[in-house]
Design a protein around this motif. Sequence first.
Motif, short mmCIF file in Angstrom:
data_model
loop_
_atom_site.label_atom_id
_atom_site.label_comp_id
_atom_site.label_asym_id
_atom_site.label_seq_id
_atom_site.Cartn_x
_atom_site.Cartn_y
_atom_site.Cartn_z
N TYR A 18 -6.45 -3.52 -2.64
CA TYR A 18 -7.33 -2.89 -3.73
C TYR A 18 -6.97 -1.37 -3.75
CZ TYR A 18 -11.44 -1.28 -6.17
OH TYR A 18 -12.20 -0.44 -6.84
N SER A 19 -7.19 -0.57 -2.54
CA SER A 19 -6.85 0.68 -2.54
C SER A 19 -5.58 1.11 -3.03
CB SER A 19 -7.18 1.29 -1.07
OG SER A 19 -8.14 0.88 -0.49
N PHE A 20 -4.58 0.30 -2.76
CA PHE A 20 -3.36 0.61 -3.51
C PHE A 20 -3.23 0.44 -4.74
CE2 PHE A 20 0.70 -1.25 -4.94
CZ PHE A 20 1.80 -0.18 -4.93
N LEU A 21 -3.94 -0.45 -5.19
CA LEU A 21 -4.04 -0.60 -6.96
C LEU A 21 -4.46 0.36 -7.56
CD1 LEU A 21 -4.75 -4.62 -7.16
CD2 LEU A 21 -2.51 -3.25 -7.55
N VAL A 22 -5.65 0.71 -6.89
CA VAL A 22 -6.34 2.08 -7.61
C VAL A 22 -5.22 3.36 -7.62
CG1 VAL A 22 -8.48 3.57 -7.35
CG2 VAL A 22 -8.67 1.08 -6.97
N ARG A 23 -4.91 3.66 -6.69
CA ARG A 23 -4.18 4.85 -6.55
C ARG A 23 -2.75 4.72 -7.14
NH1 ARG A 23 -8.01 4.44 -3.72
NH2 ARG A 23 -9.22 6.19 -3.03
N GLY A 24 -2.38 3.46 -7.06
CA GLY A 24 -1.10 3.41 -7.91
C GLY A 24 -1.39 3.33 -9.47
N LYS A 25 -2.29 2.90 -9.97
CA LYS A 25 -2.75 2.89 -11.37
C LYS A 25 -3.16 4.16 -11.84
CE LYS A 25 -3.75 -2.11 -11.78
NZ LYS A 25 -4.99 -3.09 -12.12
N LEU A 26 -3.64 5.08 -10.79
CA LEU A 26 -4.26 6.23 -11.18
C LEU A 26 -2.95 7.12 -11.46
CD1 LEU A 26 -6.43 8.61 -11.46
CD2 LEU A 26 -6.32 8.64 -8.86
N PHE A 27 -2.03 7.24 -10.56
CA PHE A 27 -0.83 7.85 -10.47
C PHE A 27 -0.06 7.57 -12.01
CE2 PHE A 27 3.99 7.79 -10.40
CZ PHE A 27 3.95 9.18 -9.94
N LEU A 28 -0.04 6.46 -12.45
CA LEU A 28 0.54 5.91 -13.75
C LEU A 28 -0.13 6.62 -14.96
CD1 LEU A 28 1.88 2.29 -13.18
CD2 LEU A 28 3.23 4.35 -12.87
N ILE A 29 -1.55 6.61 -14.75
CA ILE A 29 -2.24 7.14 -15.93
C ILE A 29 -2.06 8.61 -16.01
CG2 ILE A 29 -4.56 7.69 -16.38
CD1 ILE A 29 -5.69 4.89 -15.33
N TRP A 30 -1.98 9.48 -15.00
CA TRP A 30 -1.79 10.75 -14.87
C TRP A 30 -0.32 10.93 -15.44
CZ3 TRP A 30 -4.49 14.72 -14.84
CH2 TRP A 30 -5.94 14.96 -14.32
N ARG A 31 0.70 10.17 -14.91
CA ARG A 31 2.19 10.41 -15.29
C ARG A 31 2.09 10.09 -16.93
NH1 ARG A 31 6.26 5.64 -14.34
NH2 ARG A 31 5.07 4.99 -16.34
N ASP A 32 1.37 9.16 -17.59
CA ASP A 32 1.39 9.04 -18.96
C ASP A 32 0.57 9.67 -19.75
OD1 ASP A 32 3.55 7.06 -18.27
OD2 ASP A 32 1.96 5.34 -18.22
N SER A 33 -0.06 10.62 -18.97
CA SER A 33 -1.09 11.56 -19.87
C SER A 33 -0.33 12.37 -20.63
CB SER A 33 -2.10 11.94 -18.86
OG SER A 33 -3.05 12.85 -19.61
N PRO A 34 -1.11 12.81 -21.82
CA PRO A 34 -0.34 13.82 -22.84
C PRO A 34 -0.61 15.15 -22.23
CG PRO A 34 -2.25 12.68 -23.74
CD PRO A 34 -2.14 11.97 -22.56
N HIS A 35 -1.74 15.21 -21.22
CA HIS A 35 -2.15 16.50 -20.68
C HIS A 35 -1.06 16.96 -19.59
CE1 HIS A 35 -5.86 16.05 -22.83
NE2 HIS A 35 -6.09 15.04 -22.20
N ILE A 36 -0.29 16.13 -19.30
CA ILE A 36 0.57 16.70 -17.86
C ILE A 36 1.82 17.39 -18.53
CG2 ILE A 36 2.22 15.75 -16.16
CD1 ILE A 36 0.26 13.57 -15.56
#
Length: 249
Positions: free
Chosen positions: A231-249
């Motif tokens: 679960y910890s892996f899923l949270v951080r993996g998904k968080l990384f992908l959200i940041w990667r795909d965020s228009p703010h980056i």
Amino acid sequence: MLEVILLCKNESTNLIKCLPHLQFADSILVIDDYSTDESVKIAKSFKATVIQRHLAGDFAKARNFALKHTKANWVLFIDADEIVTPKLATEIQNIVSKNQDGGYYLPRLDFFQNQPQKHGDTGGFKVLRLQKKPFTPWEGMVHEIWTEKAKNYSLKNYLFHYPHPTIYSFLHSLNNYSNIRAAELYTQKQPTGLLEIIFYPIFKFVHLYVFKLGFLDGTVGFIHAMMMSFYSFLVRGKLFLIWRDSPHI
């Protein structure tokens, strides 16, 4: 007056087991997320008031919505996969009869694969679920908590919790909750990276299995620690992908 409040989404199997143990309360309020199974019918058969509302992945907001619709001066929050034992029901009734102000923690005993989890992630866990009016607000989209009152106490008897009857249901829950948690961390502007994605789940497993004595629960304790690490892996993996795909980056 004591009212029990439940949040519900396609919980027909659990409600059949849960609701008979809540008849000690003066009333039951169910906030239903437009269930497509027999949840509403079952809830009404136990004289519960049902209000339908989309939870929209924000459990604290849904619980606060329920608090605005209760007329009781005492509220007990119970999840559909929890069972109030007879001894706990009697203890709660005694607390309410004394009408002493405060919030009350319930010790919760989790069962996984029909085995009580006395150690690890859920060992010795207590949840704040009983309060007298005026009520404090809930906070957090997932793994939400009821904010403490000026005076807080702990009850003695267990609330039984049966969250994951199968590995499939466990994985399904982890996937859903990790989506919500990752989105919540993103809104809090919490970053993550490769090292955290790799090592945080490892530390999580060691913490649960070794330092919180999950190994004392045997093979089931090992499986549970591994699942929570995942679960910890899923949270951080998904968080990384959200940041990667965020228009703010």
